[in-house]
Design a protein around this motif. Structure first.
Motif, PDB file in Angstrom:
ATOM      1  N   HIS A  84      15.436  19.954 -16.959  1.00  0.00           N
ATOM      2  CA  HIS A  84      14.298  20.587 -16.258  1.00  0.00           C
ATOM      3  C   HIS A  84      14.745  21.847 -15.516  1.00  0.00           C
ATOM      4  N   VAL A  85      15.940  21.796 -14.915  1.00  0.00           N
ATOM      5  CA  VAL A  85      16.478  22.973 -14.222  1.00  0.00           C
ATOM      6  C   VAL A  85      16.673  24.111 -15.215  1.00  0.00           C
ATOM      7  N   ALA A  86      17.243  23.784 -16.393  1.00  0.00           N
ATOM      8  CA  ALA A  86      17.506  24.812 -17.407  1.00  0.00           C
ATOM      9  C   ALA A  86      16.224  25.441 -17.924  1.00  0.00           C
ATOM     10  N   SER A  87      15.160  24.634 -18.000  1.00  0.00           N
ATOM     11  CA  SER A  87      13.897  25.153 -18.525  1.00  0.00           C
ATOM     12  C   SER A  87      13.006  25.744 -17.431  1.00  0.00           C
ATOM     13  N   GLY A  88      13.425  25.595 -16.157  1.00  0.00           N
ATOM     14  CA  GLY A  88      12.658  26.155 -15.048  1.00  0.00           C
ATOM     15  C   GLY A  88      11.421  25.361 -14.679  1.00  0.00           C
ATOM     16  N   SER A  89      11.394  24.081 -15.047  1.00  0.00           N
ATOM     17  CA  SER A  89      10.234  23.232 -14.746  1.00  0.00           C
ATOM     18  C   SER A  89      10.393  22.643 -13.342  1.00  0.00           C
ATOM     19  N   LEU A  90       9.976  23.412 -12.334  1.00  0.00           N
ATOM     20  CA  LEU A  90      10.255  23.052 -10.945  1.00  0.00           C
ATOM     21  C   LEU A  90       9.562  21.770 -10.500  1.00  0.00           C
ATOM     22  N   GLU A  91       8.353  21.548 -10.964  1.00  0.00           N
ATOM     23  CA  GLU A  91       7.645  20.332 -10.560  1.00  0.00           C
ATOM     24  C   GLU A  91       8.389  19.094 -11.052  1.00  0.00           C
ATOM     25  N   ASN A  92       8.851  19.133 -12.298  1.00  0.00           N
ATOM     26  CA  ASN A  92       9.602  17.998 -12.840  1.00  0.00           C
ATOM     27  C   ASN A  92      10.964  17.864 -12.176  1.00  0.00           C
ATOM     28  N   TYR A 135      26.481  14.572  -5.340  1.00  0.00           N
ATOM     29  CA  TYR A 135      27.035  15.936  -5.350  1.00  0.00           C
ATOM     30  C   TYR A 135      26.508  16.766  -6.517  1.00  0.00           C
ATOM     31  N   PHE A 136      26.280  16.139  -7.660  1.00  0.00           N
ATOM     32  CA  PHE A 136      25.709  16.890  -8.784  1.00  0.00           C
ATOM     33  C   PHE A 136      24.246  17.253  -8.507  1.00  0.00           C
ATOM     34  N   THR A 137      23.529  16.375  -7.823  1.00  0.00           N
ATOM     35  CA  THR A 137      22.140  16.686  -7.452  1.00  0.00           C
ATOM     36  C   THR A 137      22.093  17.851  -6.478  1.00  0.00           C
ATOM     37  N   GLU A 138      22.999  17.843  -5.509  1.00  0.00           N
ATOM     38  CA  GLU A 138      23.084  18.948  -4.551  1.00  0.00           C
ATOM     39  C   GLU A 138      23.374  20.265  -5.282  1.00  0.00           C
ATOM     40  N   ALA A 139      24.255  20.193  -6.276  1.00  0.00           N
ATOM     41  CA  ALA A 139      24.606  21.395  -7.038  1.00  0.00           C
ATOM     42  C   ALA A 139      23.425  21.909  -7.844  1.00  0.00           C
ATOM     43  N   LEU A 140      22.681  21.000  -8.473  1.00  0.00           N
ATOM     44  CA  LEU A 140      21.495  21.402  -9.250  1.00  0.00           C
ATOM     45  C   LEU A 140      20.433  22.000  -8.328  1.00  0.00           C
ATOM     46  N   ALA A 141      20.274  21.410  -7.143  1.00  0.00           N
ATOM     47  CA  ALA A 141      19.308  21.948  -6.174  1.00  0.00           C
ATOM     48  C   ALA A 141      19.718  23.352  -5.740  1.00  0.00           C
ATOM     49  N   ASP A 142      21.026  23.558  -5.530  1.00  0.00           N
ATOM     50  CA  ASP A 142      21.515  24.876  -5.133  1.00  0.00           C
ATOM     51  C   ASP A 142      21.274  25.901  -6.239  1.00  0.00           C
ATOM     52  N   ILE A 173      18.786  25.890  -8.347  1.00  0.00           N
ATOM     53  CA  ILE A 173      17.362  26.231  -8.272  1.00  0.00           C
ATOM     54  C   ILE A 173      17.105  27.211  -7.127  1.00  0.00           C
ATOM     55  N   LEU A 174      17.697  26.928  -5.957  1.00  0.00           N
ATOM     56  CA  LEU A 174      17.480  27.785  -4.788  1.00  0.00           C
ATOM     57  C   LEU A 174      17.968  29.216  -5.017  1.00  0.00           C
ATOM     58  N   LYS A 175      18.998  29.368  -5.839  1.00  0.00           N
ATOM     59  CA  LYS A 175      19.541  30.702  -6.100  1.00  0.00           C
ATOM     60  C   LYS A 175      18.562  31.595  -6.855  1.00  0.00           C
ATOM     61  N   THR A 176      17.532  30.998  -7.443  1.00  0.00           N
ATOM     62  CA  THR A 176      16.523  31.824  -8.103  1.00  0.00           C
ATOM     63  C   THR A 176      15.622  32.522  -7.081  1.00  0.00           C
ATOM     64  N   TRP A 177      15.694  32.095  -5.823  1.00  0.00           N
ATOM     65  CA  TRP A 177      15.040  32.777  -4.700  1.00  0.00           C
ATOM     66  C   TRP A 177      16.138  33.236  -3.740  1.00  0.00           C
ATOM     67  N   PRO A 178      16.764  34.373  -3.990  1.00  0.00           N
ATOM     68  CA  PRO A 178      17.913  34.816  -3.188  1.00  0.00           C
ATOM     69  C   PRO A 178      17.645  34.859  -1.691  1.00  0.00           C
ATOM     70  N   GLY A 179      16.444  35.297  -1.310  1.00  0.00           N
ATOM     71  CA  GLY A 179      16.123  35.364   0.113  1.00  0.00           C
ATOM     72  C   GLY A 179      16.115  33.999   0.752  1.00  0.00           C
ATOM     73  N   LEU A 180      15.490  33.045   0.095  1.00  0.00           N
ATOM     74  CA  LEU A 180      15.439  31.674   0.607  1.00  0.00           C
ATOM     75  C   LEU A 180      16.841  31.065   0.664  1.00  0.00           C
ATOM     76  N   HIS A 181      17.622  31.295  -0.396  1.00  0.00           N
ATOM     77  CA  HIS A 181      18.976  30.742  -0.443  1.00  0.00           C
ATOM     78  C   HIS A 181      19.834  31.304   0.687  1.00  0.00           C
ATOM     79  N   LYS A 182      19.739  32.611   0.921  1.00  0.00           N
ATOM     80  CA  LYS A 182      20.507  33.237   1.998  1.00  0.00           C
ATOM     81  C   LYS A 182      20.067  32.723   3.357  1.00  0.00           C
ATOM     82  N   ALA A 183      18.758  32.546   3.533  1.00  0.00           N
ATOM     83  CA  ALA A 183      18.250  32.054   4.816  1.00  0.00           C
ATOM     84  C   ALA A 183      18.758  30.648   5.119  1.00  0.00           C
ATOM     85  N   LEU A 184      18.760  29.793   4.093  1.00  0.00           N
ATOM     86  CA  LEU A 184      19.220  28.415   4.290  1.00  0.00           C
ATOM     87  C   LEU A 184      20.715  28.327   4.549  1.00  0.00           C
ATOM     88  N   ASN A 185      21.468  29.345   4.113  1.00  0.00           N
ATOM     89  CA  ASN A 185      22.919  29.322   4.282  1.00  0.00           C
ATOM     90  C   ASN A 185      23.422  30.339   5.306  1.00  0.00           C
TER      91      ASN A 185
END
Length: 475
Positions: free
Chosen positions: A57-65, A90-97, A99-111
């Motif tokens: 789902h991450v690879a296909s960009g299906s965010l709801e799934n 840890y793999f779930t955290e990595a997959l979530a990260d 996804i977040l990187k597709t919104w650079p502003g949000l990712h930077k704000a959270l970190n």
């Protein structure tokens, strides 16, 4: 769905057979009450199923799934649970990260307030050194290979491409002091991005050399490996040169990423591969996690998908940064170069291949800790989160020059080194014997060393994890 009777003979198989018919529910909480009743092996298989589904789902960009699947995983994953629960967290955290990187502003704000202290990095690396035998064995092999190659030499210069652990060179100083012909004049050039680390290294080694009455000089170079100015190495005529690289060279592959992307475009998208692999997982409902991850048939059945096609870099040639660096090392004409690297392919250009390969690798490392430390051990939690968790995140969430953890197999390094003019130097029988003796005294079952084309491969439960190889310039 009605709750399952614990006394039913189908309790060990029915839930797993239902995986393929289940779609993660958007409602909070588990829609399948039996999920929490699963035994450890069954829960591990279900988590693998969910991780593969989530990655697809991450690879296909299906965010709801993706969000729905994250919710399901959160019901079972735990950073202080069994091996698969911890791995899944840890793999779930990595997959979530990722996804977040597709919104650079949000990712930077959270970190934005995240602090990475050099002292913490040093601490976790020291814990890795203490809790596992891998670095100790790499140091023993490296030191013995250097001593053998430097027999009779009066001036020895060692270049340490990541000078952070005094224990390696203290042991070498002690061994050199016992040489029948007397110790050589020893110069060590240490490279590290942190000045404080090199200052501590210089102090410890100088102190030991004075105690042993060995002529010694430490030459610190404060820089990242990719920015190394080879002129600062100051290799002198008459010196016998050795180079030591421990878990460093793979990071240079990141700087050739853009070149390789232009040379070899990513495959077209197709999700059949991950679906087929999930079906294979379901067929192995009686298999334990370790047996599942060691079953080659599972991976062999994994056909191309958006993130699973044969996607390792197409060739060991055509890496301008890496080739340039290795050519520069060759130009120093070292008498010996010893390289330690992770022995796994985490440098695929697609997400699914990297996820599967790193799942094998880190499951073995987590299993090692499971067999030696309690699940509440703070040392274990720190290594898993601050070292392995960050490596997993880099492998899964990052792309381009940001993705530094580009581990590759020994045969790929052998091809690359051969292509720039190095040839392999087989490790001696005595060198391997000393390494095996150290491993036998470690007091933990499952570790072993195998010889592969004159190199040492350190394994856990027959899973290759790290390789140590020696090289010399081919004239």
């Amino acid at each position: 769905m009605a709750p399952m009777d614990e006394r039913s003979s189908s309790v060990t198989s029915s839930p797993l057979q239902l995986f393929s018919m289940m779609s993660p529910s958007p409602s909070l909480g588990s829609p399948y009450p039996w999920v929490r009743e699963l035994k450890s092996e069954e829960r591990g298989l279900y988590l693998i199923h969910l991780l593969l589904t989530c990655a697809n789902h991450v690879a296909s960009g299906s965010l709801e799934n993706v969000n729905i699947t994250f919710e399901q995983i959160s019901q079972l994953a735990s950073a202080d649970g069994d091996t698969m629960q911890r791995i899944a967290a840890y793999f779930t955290e990595a997959l979530a990260d990722r996804i977040l990187k597709t919104w650079p502003g949000l990712h930077k704000a959270l970190n934005s307030t995240r602090i990475s202290l050099p002292s913490e990095e040093i601490l976790v690396r020291k814990l890795f050194f203490e809790l596992f035998p891998f670095l100790k064995i790499a140091y023993v092999i490296t030191n013995h290979a250097i001593i053998e190659s430097m027999e009779g030499e009066k001036m020895v210069h060692i270049i340490d491409l990541h000078s952070a652990e005094p224990a390696q060179w203290i042991a070498l100083l002690q061994a050199l002091s016992a040489r029948p012909e007397g110790p050589p004049h020893l110069r060590i050039t240490g490279i590290h991005p942190q000045k404080e680390v090199l200052e501590q290294m210089a102090h410890r080694l100088t102190e030991e050399a004075e105690k042993l009455d060995i002529p010694f000089q430490f030459n610190p170079i404060v820089c990242k490996l990719e920015n190394l100015d080879f002129e600062k190495l100051r290799v002198k005529t008459g010196e016998a040169l050795a180079i030591s690289s421990v878990l460093q060279l793979h990071s240079l592959l990141a700087f050739d990423d853009e070149f390789l992307r232009k040379k070899s475009p990513l495959p077209s998208k197709n999700s059949n591969g991950v679906v087929h692999l999930q079906q294979r997982v379901l067929q192995l409902n009686q298999t334990t996690l370790g047996e599942l991850l060691e079953n080659n048939d599972v991976v062999n059945q994994h056909s191309p998908s958006p993130d699973s096609a044969s996607s390792s870099p197409p060739s060991f040639t055509g890496h301008p940064k890496m080739d340039g660096f290795l050519n520069a090392l060759w130009g120093l004409t070292p008498k010996l170069m010893v390289i330690t690297e992770q022995d796994s392919n985490h440098n695929g250009s697609t997400l699914m291949e990297r996820l599967l390969e790193s799942l094998y690798f880190y499951a073995a490392l987590f299993d090692c800790l499971e067999s030696t430390l309690s699940r509440t051990s703070m040392e274990r939690l720190k290594v898993e989160k601050m070292l392995f968790g960050e490596e997993i995140k880099n492998i899964i969430a990052c792309e381009g020059v940001e993705r530094k953890e580009r581990h590759e197999k020994l045969e790929k390094w052998a091809q690359r080194l051969d292509s720039v003019g190095f040839h392999s130097v087989p490790l001696s029988y005595y060198c391997m014997l000393q390494a095996r003796r150290l491993l036998q005294g470690y007091g933990c079952d499952g570790y072993r060393i195998k010889e592969e084309n004159g190199c040492a491969v350190i394994c856990c439960q027959d899973r290759p994890l790290f390789s140590v190889s020696a090289w010399r310039c081919r004239k």
